[in-house]
Scaffold this active site. Structure first.
Site, PDB file in Angstrom:
ATOM      1  CG  ASP A 274      -5.806  -3.965  -3.972  1.00  0.00           C
ATOM      2  OD1 ASP A 274      -6.774  -3.495  -3.365  1.00  0.00           O
ATOM      3  OD2 ASP A 274      -4.638  -3.578  -3.795  1.00  0.00           O
TER       4      ASP A 274
ATOM      5  CD  GLU B  17      -8.192   2.041   1.082  1.00  0.00           C
ATOM      6  OE1 GLU B  17      -8.597   2.018  -0.094  1.00  0.00           O
ATOM      7  OE2 GLU B  17      -7.091   2.545   1.416  1.00  0.00           O
TER       8      GLU B  17
ATOM      9  CD  GLN C   9      -2.645  -1.300  -0.115  1.00  0.00           C
ATOM     10  OE1 GLN C   9      -3.414  -0.440  -0.508  1.00  0.00           O
ATOM     11  NE2 GLN C   9      -2.387  -2.397  -0.816  1.00  0.00           N
TER      12      GLN C   9
END
Length: 428
Positions: free
Chosen positions: A353, A319, A251
Site C-alpha cells: 500500500d 484484490e 483491509q
C-alpha cells in the site's frame, strides 16, 4: 469471524457501489449543470455538500509552502523514499515505439505517446490519502504526461490536508484544486472557466464519484470503477495467528463493505485466527467499520487440500492475496488471478500500500481475472503507423482489393486500385 468449510460457491461478490436511482439522477444533474454553468455550479455544489464557500478553487503556492513548513520532517523523508521506490518500479514498465521493415523501404510500426492531460481524484474531507497521490501521479509522470491535475474535497475550513499537499510537492505537482464529489469529475471531464479539461480521470472516491466517472466515460477515459477493499490470505499451521488476524483487519478497517477472507487446511489454525480477530477488533480505533466488514463479509474457509484452496483463489481473483505457508513461492506460482500477491511472513499487505513500489490501485470484485493494477500503460496511447512504397503496394494491391470485394466494400477496393499502374490498366 465465521468458520465454514470451503465449497465451490465461494465468492467475493458484494453489491457493487453503483448507487440507486436517486443518486444517479443527482449525479446526472450535477454533470449537466457543471457543463452548462462551469465554475458557479462547482462553487454551489461545494457549498452545498462540503459546507465551504470558495471564491478560488486552486491551491495557492502559499498553502503548499505552509503545509511543507508544518509537516513532520521524518514523515516527509519516508514519503520521499516511498516515491522513489514507486518510481523505480514503474520505470521498468515503460514502452518504446517501434518500426518493422516490410521490404523495399516499406514499414509498419507503433508509436507510443503519453496522454496530454490527466486528472487524479484524491478522497478527502476528514481524511488524508497522500499514498493515492503517489500511486496515481508517478506512473503518469513516468509515462511522460505533461499536465497532471489533482482534485480533492476540502475540509470544513476550505483546505486540503497537509499530507496531500506535501505528497504533491514532492512530485512537483502544482495544479491542485479544492473540489470534490461529482462536481470535480464534471469539471475535469468538461472543463470550467478555471479548470481545463483532461483526457483521463483516475483515483477512487465515494459512490457519487464512482457514478460520475461511469457517466463521463467516453467523454474522457477512466481507470476503473473500484469496489471496496478485499484481502484473501492462504495460510497453514506454520503461520502466526496474530499476524494473519492483523492483516485481515488491515483491509477490514477500510470500509464496512470490505471483504477479509482466510483460507486454510487447519481447523485448529482457523479457530486461533477467529479468536485473534475478535481480540484485536476490540483495540482498533476503527472498530465499528472493521467489525461491520468482518461480520458481513469476513469468512474463514477450511479446505481439505491446498489444491482446493488454490482452485478457489483462482476463482476469487482477489484484490490482495497473501500467502503464508511452508512453501509460499510454490503456492504463488500456481495462482493465476490476483491483483497483487504478497509472499511470505514479512510481506504484509500494507507494505504494498505504501512503500514497496508496486501500485496499490488494484482490480476488485474478481475483475483481476481480466484486468491489472494501475500502471504506466494507463497513461499512454498507441498509434499504428503504415508506410508502403510503390513497389510494396504493387505486390499487394490486388490482394487487398479482392479481400475488400469479398466483404462487399467496393469503394475500399477502388481506393486501393486508384493508384499507380492500375490507372493505366483502368484507362486501357
Amino acid at each position: 469471524m465465521q468458520i465454514v468449510s470451503l465449497t465451490k460457491d465461494i465468492s467475493l461478490k458484494r453489491p457493487l457501489e453503483m448507487g440507486n436511482a436517486e443518486q444517479l439522477n443527482t449525479v446526472k444533474k450535477v454533470l449537466a449543470d457543471v457543463k452548462k454553468r462551469g465554475d458557479q455550479a462547482v462553487a454551489d455544489y461545494s457549498e452545498k455538500w462540503d459546507g465551504v464557500k470558495l471564491s478560488e478553487f486552486r491551491v495557492s503556492n502559499n498553502e503548499i509552502q505552509e503545509a511543507l513548513a508544518n509537516f513532520d520532517s521524518e514523515l516527509k523523508t519516508d514519503m520521499e523514499e516511498a516515491a522513489n521506490n514507486i518510481r523505480k518500479f514503474h520505470e521498468m514498465q515503460k514502452r518504446s515505439s517501434y518500426d518493422v521493415d516490410v521490404k523495399d523501404g516499406s514499414f509498419i510500426g507503433q508509436r507510443v505517446s503519453p496522454l496530454d492531460a490527466v486528472g487524479l481524484y484524491v478522497p478527502g474531507g476528514s481524511a488524508a490519502y497522500p499514498s493515492s497521490v503517489l500511486m496515481n501521479v508517478i506512473p503518469a509522470q513516468v509515462a511522460g504526461v505533461e499536465r497532471i491535475v489533482i482534485v480533492s474535497p476540502p475540509n470544513e475550513k476550505g483546505a486540503l490536508p497537509d499530507a496531500v499537499l506535501v505528497a504533491a510537492s514532492i512530485l512537483g505537482i502544482e495544479e491542485i484544486y479544492k473540489v470534490g464529489g461529482a462536481q470535480a469529475i464534471a469539471a475535469l471531464a468538461y472543463g470550467t472557466e478555471s479548470i481545463a479539461p483532461v483526457d483521463k480521470i483516475t483515483g477512487p472516491g465515494n459512490v457519487f464519484v464512482a457514478l460520475a466517472k461511469r457517466e463521463v466515460f467516453g467523454e474522457v477515459a477512466i481507470d476503473m470503477i473500484a469496489g471496496p477493499s478485499e484481502i484473501a490470505i492462504i495460510a497453514d499451521e506454520t503461520a502466526y495467528a496474530d499476524e494473519v488476524a492483523a492483516d485481515l483487519l488491515s483491509q477490514a478497517e477500510h470500509d464496512p463493505m470490505a471483504c477479509p477472507i482466510l483460507l486454510t487446511t487447519s481447523d485448529l489454525f482457523a479457530q486461533k485466527v477467529a479468536v485473534e480477530v475478535e481480540k484485536q477488533l476490540l483495540k482498533l480505533p476503527r472498530e465499528k467499520i472493521a467489525r461491520a466488514a468482518v461480520e458481513k463479509f469476513g469468512k474463514i474457509y477450511v479446505a481439505e487440500t491446498m489444491t482446493d484452496i488454490i482452485e478457489a483463489v483462482n476463482k476469487l481473483a482477489p484484490e490482495h492475496l497473501e500467502i503464508m505457508t511452508i512453501n509460499p513461492h510454490e503456492v504463488a506460482q500456481k495462482v493465476r488471478h490476483a491483483g497483487a500477491i504478497f509472499i511470505g511472513r514479512y510481506s504484509s499487505e500494507p507494505i504494498g500500500d505504501y512503500f514497496a513500489g508496486t501500485n496499490h490501485v488494484l482490480p476488485t470484485n474478481s475483475t483481476a481475472r481480466f484486468s491489472s493494477p494501475l500502471s504506466v500503460d494507463d497513461f499512454i496511447k498507441k498509434t499504428s503507423i503504415i508506410y508502403y512504397t510503390e513497389e510494396t503496394w504493387q505486390q499487394h494491391a490486388a490482394k487487398v482489393a479482392r479481400l475488400a470485394r469479398m466483404e462487399g466494400l467496393e469503394a475500399h477496393a477502388r481506393a486501393v486500385e486508384s493508384r499507380g499502374w492500375t490507372k493505366g490498366m483502368n484507362q486501357s
